[in-house]
Write a protein that holds these residues in place. Structure first.
Motif, PDB file in Angstrom:
ATOM      1  N   SER A   1       0.956  -1.119  -0.045  1.00  0.00           N
ATOM      2  CA  SER A   1       0.051   0.085  -0.041  1.00  0.00           C
ATOM      3  C   SER A   1       0.873   1.092   0.108  1.00  0.00           C
ATOM      4  O   SER A   1       0.454   2.332  -0.622  1.00  0.00           O
ATOM      5  CB  SER A   1      -0.924   0.072   1.352  1.00  0.00           C
ATOM      6  N   ASP A   2       2.005   1.246   0.887  1.00  0.00           N
ATOM      7  CA  ASP A   2       2.759   2.254   0.728  1.00  0.00           C
ATOM      8  C   ASP A   2       3.514   2.565  -0.616  1.00  0.00           C
ATOM      9  O   ASP A   2       3.697   3.588  -1.088  1.00  0.00           O
ATOM     10  CB  ASP A   2       3.976   2.168   1.874  1.00  0.00           C
ATOM     11  N   PHE A   3       3.801   1.294  -1.352  1.00  0.00           N
ATOM     12  CA  PHE A   3       4.401   1.344  -2.807  1.00  0.00           C
ATOM     13  C   PHE A   3       3.459   2.079  -3.626  1.00  0.00           C
ATOM     14  O   PHE A   3       3.745   2.967  -4.595  1.00  0.00           O
ATOM     15  CB  PHE A   3       4.975  -0.163  -3.206  1.00  0.00           C
ATOM     16  N   VAL A   4       2.127   1.713  -3.367  1.00  0.00           N
ATOM     17  CA  VAL A   4       0.978   2.372  -4.376  1.00  0.00           C
ATOM     18  C   VAL A   4       0.821   4.012  -4.029  1.00  0.00           C
ATOM     19  O   VAL A   4       0.904   4.608  -4.916  1.00  0.00           O
ATOM     20  CB  VAL A   4      -0.413   1.547  -4.012  1.00  0.00           C
TER      21      VAL A   4
ATOM     22  N   SER B   1      11.548   2.338   3.942  1.00  0.00           N
ATOM     23  CA  SER B   1      12.560   1.294   4.612  1.00  0.00           C
ATOM     24  C   SER B   1      12.179  -0.114   5.079  1.00  0.00           C
ATOM     25  O   SER B   1      12.937  -0.936   4.867  1.00  0.00           O
ATOM     26  CB  SER B   1      13.041   2.140   5.892  1.00  0.00           C
ATOM     27  N   GLY B   2      11.067  -0.399   5.423  1.00  0.00           N
ATOM     28  CA  GLY B   2      10.531  -1.543   5.598  1.00  0.00           C
ATOM     29  C   GLY B   2      10.306  -2.304   4.480  1.00  0.00           C
ATOM     30  O   GLY B   2      10.700  -3.694   4.489  1.00  0.00           O
ATOM     31  N   LEU B   3       9.875  -1.838   3.446  1.00  0.00           N
ATOM     32  CA  LEU B   3       9.646  -2.688   2.181  1.00  0.00           C
ATOM     33  C   LEU B   3      11.185  -3.028   1.587  1.00  0.00           C
ATOM     34  O   LEU B   3      11.352  -4.018   1.288  1.00  0.00           O
ATOM     35  CB  LEU B   3       8.953  -1.812   0.875  1.00  0.00           C
ATOM     36  N   LEU B   4      11.972  -1.884   1.803  1.00  0.00           N
ATOM     37  CA  LEU B   4      13.506  -2.330   1.138  1.00  0.00           C
ATOM     38  C   LEU B   4      14.231  -3.560   2.228  1.00  0.00           C
ATOM     39  O   LEU B   4      14.846  -4.258   1.916  1.00  0.00           O
ATOM     40  CB  LEU B   4      14.515  -1.088   1.108  1.00  0.00           C
ATOM     41  N   THR B   5      13.901  -3.319   3.538  1.00  0.00           N
ATOM     42  CA  THR B   5      14.259  -4.268   4.407  1.00  0.00           C
ATOM     43  C   THR B   5      13.786  -5.615   4.174  1.00  0.00           C
ATOM     44  O   THR B   5      14.687  -6.703   3.884  1.00  0.00           O
ATOM     45  CB  THR B   5      14.038  -3.885   5.937  1.00  0.00           C
TER      46      THR B   5
ATOM     47  N   GLU C   1       7.952  17.377  -6.737  1.00  0.00           N
ATOM     48  CA  GLU C   1       7.941  17.474  -5.352  1.00  0.00           C
ATOM     49  C   GLU C   1       8.028  16.544  -4.554  1.00  0.00           C
ATOM     50  O   GLU C   1       7.916  16.257  -3.366  1.00  0.00           O
ATOM     51  CB  GLU C   1       6.603  18.256  -4.918  1.00  0.00           C
ATOM     52  N   VAL C   2       8.626  15.340  -5.152  1.00  0.00           N
ATOM     53  CA  VAL C   2       8.604  13.928  -4.808  1.00  0.00           C
ATOM     54  C   VAL C   2       9.806  13.974  -3.567  1.00  0.00           C
ATOM     55  O   VAL C   2      10.962  14.481  -3.983  1.00  0.00           O
ATOM     56  CB  VAL C   2       8.827  12.750  -5.389  1.00  0.00           C
ATOM     57  N   SER C   3       9.582  13.477  -2.318  1.00  0.00           N
ATOM     58  CA  SER C   3      10.870  13.537  -1.340  1.00  0.00           C
ATOM     59  C   SER C   3      10.751  11.986  -0.812  1.00  0.00           C
ATOM     60  O   SER C   3       9.547  11.769  -0.638  1.00  0.00           O
ATOM     61  CB  SER C   3      10.973  14.532  -0.595  1.00  0.00           C
ATOM     62  N   VAL C   4      11.773  11.598   0.025  1.00  0.00           N
ATOM     63  CA  VAL C   4      11.623  10.466   0.654  1.00  0.00           C
ATOM     64  C   VAL C   4      10.694  10.503   1.865  1.00  0.00           C
ATOM     65  O   VAL C   4      10.141   9.633   2.201  1.00  0.00           O
ATOM     66  CB  VAL C   4      13.073  10.049   1.170  1.00  0.00           C
ATOM     67  N   LYS C   5      10.442  11.744   2.540  1.00  0.00           N
ATOM     68  CA  LYS C   5       9.600  12.048   3.306  1.00  0.00           C
ATOM     69  C   LYS C   5       7.939  11.550   3.051  1.00  0.00           C
ATOM     70  O   LYS C   5       7.524  11.581   4.157  1.00  0.00           O
ATOM     71  CB  LYS C   5       9.612  13.471   4.065  1.00  0.00           C
ATOM     72  N   ASN C   6       7.739  11.630   1.891  1.00  0.00           N
ATOM     73  CA  ASN C   6       6.497  11.217   1.410  1.00  0.00           C
ATOM     74  C   ASN C   6       6.136  10.021   1.543  1.00  0.00           C
ATOM     75  O   ASN C   6       5.035   9.665   1.200  1.00  0.00           O
ATOM     76  CB  ASN C   6       6.137  11.820  -0.278  1.00  0.00           C
ATOM     77  N   VAL C   7       6.975   8.810   1.465  1.00  0.00           N
ATOM     78  CA  VAL C   7       6.767   7.643   1.501  1.00  0.00           C
ATOM     79  C   VAL C   7       6.889   7.189   3.113  1.00  0.00           C
ATOM     80  O   VAL C   7       8.233   7.282   3.501  1.00  0.00           O
ATOM     81  CB  VAL C   7       7.850   6.788   0.744  1.00  0.00           C
TER      82      VAL C   7
END
Length: 173
Positions: A81-84, A106-110, A96-102
């Motif tokens: 759901s976070d990826f979507v 980190s959980g998905l990458l882990t 305007e995309v930044s890492v703070k928006n997701v």
């Protein structure tokens, strides 16, 4: 080390182990190729033992890979759901995309990293074990695969009636 196992039996057992790499050529080749070699030479005890071990190990590796996938599935659905959400953010706010928006990137990458490490470990274990089994078979030695589940059990040899009758007759006389 000198053994009494015929060279032909050693070669067939060696080919059984090497044929598990057929999975890189066609689907389920790691089951079909050794199974064909094993069933056509089943009457040879040395080949029988190596064929049984090879098939058991391949079935075990399949089970372990499926277990890793099944264990990761619930976590993947949670993080999906976070990826979507990330895709939607990129579509609507291209500049305007930044890492703070997701939230849980980190959980998905882990999760992907852990699954990749486990699957890589299985691959290395399989590579090591198959090569070791091949070397042992070529030397005329028996080999027990590590972490192999005995799906196919050793079948006990039937006692011949004539030999049991002879032993009974010897005890009577």
């Amino acid at each position: 080390m000198e053994t009494s196992i015929p060279e032909n039996h050693k070669n067939v057992a060696t080919a059984i182990h090497l044929s598990t790499f057929a999975k890189y050529l066609f689907p389920f080749g790691n089951f079909l190729a050794p199974l064909i070699l094993w069933t056509t030479n089943k009457e040879k005890d040395f080949v029988q033992e190596h064929g049984r071990e090879a098939i058991n190990f391949q079935l075990s590796m399949l089970l372990y890979a499926l277990a890793i996938g099944i264990l990761c599935l619930p976590f993947f659905t949670i993080f999906a759901s976070d990826f979507v959400g990330l895709v939607e953010i990129i579509d609507h706010h291209v500049h305007e995309v930044s890492v703070k928006n997701v939230d849980n990137l980190s959980g998905l990458l882990t999760l992907f990293l852990v699954a990749a490490i486990l699957l890589l470990g299985l691959f290395v274990l399989e590579l090591y074990a198959v090569i070791s089994a091949t070397i042992h078979a070529n030397r005329g030695e028996y080999y027990k695969y590590p972490l192999s589940i005995p799906f196919i059990k050793t079948t006990p040899q039937p006692i011949e009636e004539s030999s049991s009758n002879q032993s009974k007759n010897e005890h009577v006389n």
